[in-house]
Design an enzyme around this catalytic site. Structure first.
Site, short mmCIF file in Angstrom:
data_model
loop_
_atom_site.label_atom_id
_atom_site.label_comp_id
_atom_site.label_asym_id
_atom_site.label_seq_id
_atom_site.Cartn_x
_atom_site.Cartn_y
_atom_site.Cartn_z
N LYS A 1 0.83 -1.21 0.00
CA LYS A 1 0.00 0.00 0.00
C LYS A 1 0.86 1.25 0.00
CE LYS A 1 -4.16 -1.92 2.08
NZ LYS A 1 -5.09 -1.85 3.23
N SER B 1 -0.64 0.52 6.06
CA SER B 1 -1.08 -0.35 7.14
C SER B 1 -2.14 -1.30 6.62
CB SER B 1 -1.63 0.48 8.30
OG SER B 1 -1.94 -0.34 9.40
N ASP B 2 -2.17 -2.50 7.18
CA ASP B 2 -3.21 -3.46 6.84
C ASP B 2 -3.36 -4.44 8.00
OD1 ASP B 2 -4.90 -4.10 4.32
OD2 ASP B 2 -4.35 -6.05 5.15
N GLN B 3 -4.51 -5.06 8.07
CA GLN B 3 -4.80 -5.97 9.17
C GLN B 3 -5.40 -7.26 8.63
OE1 GLN B 3 -8.03 -4.95 12.07
NE2 GLN B 3 -6.28 -4.68 13.44
#
Length: 177
Positions: free
Chosen positions: A37, A53-55
């Site tokens: 990203k 950021s990613d989850q």
């Protein structure tokens, strides 16, 4: 969350495929997507620090992501009822001037209470957490679905491990205070 630490920023949504690769674990997926990203928008911001950021959630070895719609969210919450999930939140800091980056993944363990169908429906109609990992919007009514939270940084739960990010920013020469 970045406003809380007086960090000036611009939001830019990347256009990337968030599909897990075959055999990819939740922490590996979160790490890969957070960096992807940041790199995806880097061309728009020369000489900048880009935060990605990613989850991704891990439920008994299976990746739990964003449900996308009401029906999928109902199914997700039914599976998670009375059980535990580990949310892995990846954060990357990408320096567009040098191509250098820092990345980390922070885990956060979430224990769900027993969820009856009526509670699930009321929660989903109120919050509509269809773009939230595990259908969990813990900064809102989602907290009522939980019995316990375990992790180093509560910000991790809502999508950005600020403590880790601040360490990265300091390492990159940014002074916040």
């Amino acid at each position: 969350m970045l406003e809380r630490v007086n960090l000036p920023f611009t939001c830019h949504a990347p256009d990337i495929d968030e599909t897990a690769l075959p055999g990819e674990s939740a922490p590996t997926l979160a790490a890969r997507l957070s960096l992807a990203k940041a790199q995806a928008v880097a061309g728009h911001y020369p000489d900048a620090l880009i935060i990605g950021s990613d989850q991704a959630g891990d439920h008994h070895g299976k990746i739990i992501g964003k449900p996308g719609n009401h029906e999928a969210a109902v199914q997700q919450l039914q599976r998670l009822s009375g059980d535990t999930i580990t949310l892995h939140t990846g954060v990357a800091l990408y320096d567009t001037a040098t191509g250098d980056f820092q990345s980390a993944v922070e885990p956060f363990v979430v224990e769900f209470r027993q969820l009856d169908p009526a509670l699930i429906e009321r929660y989903l109609k109120t919050e509509q957490p269809y773009q939230c990992c595990g259908s969990l919007k813990a900064e809102g009514l989602g907290i009522a679905l939980l019995t316990r939270l375990t992790g180093n940084d509560p910000n991790t739960l809502i999508g950005l491990p600020l403590i880790r990010l601040i360490d990265m920013l300091y390492d990159a020469g940014v002074t916040l205070v």
